[in-house]
Design a protein around this motif. Structure first.
Motif, short mmCIF file in Angstrom:
data_model
loop_
_atom_site.label_atom_id
_atom_site.label_comp_id
_atom_site.label_asym_id
_atom_site.label_seq_id
_atom_site.Cartn_x
_atom_site.Cartn_y
_atom_site.Cartn_z
N HIS A 85 0.84 -1.22 0.00
CA HIS A 85 0.00 0.00 0.00
C HIS A 85 0.87 1.26 0.00
CE1 HIS A 85 -3.91 -1.74 0.06
NE2 HIS A 85 -3.77 -2.34 1.21
N ARG A 116 2.24 1.80 -3.42
CA ARG A 116 1.19 2.24 -4.34
C ARG A 116 0.84 3.71 -4.09
NH1 ARG A 116 -3.66 0.60 -6.82
NH2 ARG A 116 -3.25 1.20 -8.98
N LYS A 117 0.89 4.10 -2.83
CA LYS A 117 0.62 5.50 -2.47
C LYS A 117 1.71 6.40 -3.06
CE LYS A 117 -1.38 8.73 0.08
NZ LYS A 117 -2.67 9.22 -0.36
#
Ligand code: PNS
Length: 161
Positions: free
Chosen positions: A105, A108-109
């Motif tokens: 995550h 991806r951020k």
């Protein structure tokens, strides 16, 4: 369209579980760049050049679409530098999942264009870790089958005394 992935890790040292993930990822992507993290805050048993050399020797019989490079800083920057849209990570057990989910995550951020792809570690290597292999070698145990032959030789030399 060429599919490029990076496979980042500390690889201190590479285990058979890592090697198996690299082999399978190399078959999935057009190009795979194994990224060895140089983290000045950590004190690895093997320095960055040793880790890169051991991995290169371990993947010597792989297809030419596999490269091994050292990197520092963010994995997503390393991915961008290699024009990679994928990060490959191995999952051994549920216990790996939480930290890997958090990393995926975060990455991806940081970079929406990069997705993490997980490969389940081969069943026979599910128990393995670099830490365990080092401990076994340190106390004179047999690490063949746990690490690739170039790594086993390096561990034997490192802990010989
Ligand atoms: O082999 P490891 O130690 O489990 O690998 C962890 C690694 C190198 C993949 C992770 O620590 C990493 O990506 N470090 C680079 C710094 C970074 O990008 N941090 C933000 C995302 S977690």
């Amino acid at each position: 369209m060429s599919r490029v992935a990076v496979f980042p890790g500390s690889f201190d040292p590479m285990t058979m579980a890592h090697l198996d993930v690299a082999r399978r990822a190399a078959a999935l992507f057009d190009r795979l760049v194994i990224g060895v993290l140089h983290n000045p805050k950590k004190s690895p048993v093997f320095d960055i050049d040793e880790r890169v050399a051991m991995i290169r020797a371990s993947v010597a019989d792989f297809d030419a679409n596999v490269q091994v490079e050292a990197f520092d800083g963010l994995t997503v920057v390393f991915a961008e530098r290699n024009e990679a849209s994928f990060i490959v990570r191995g999952l051994r057990a549920v216990s790996d999942f939480e930290a890997e989910l958090q990393m995926a995550h975060t990455n991806r951020k940081l970079q929406r264009g990069v997705d993490t792809v997980f490969l389940m570690s081969a069943l026979e290597f599910g128990y393995l870790s670099s830490t365990l292999a080092k401990e076994v070698a340190q106390f004179g145990g047999d690490v063949s089958g746990m690490v690739p032959p170039p790594v086993a030789a390096a561990l034997a030399a490192r802990f010989a005394s």
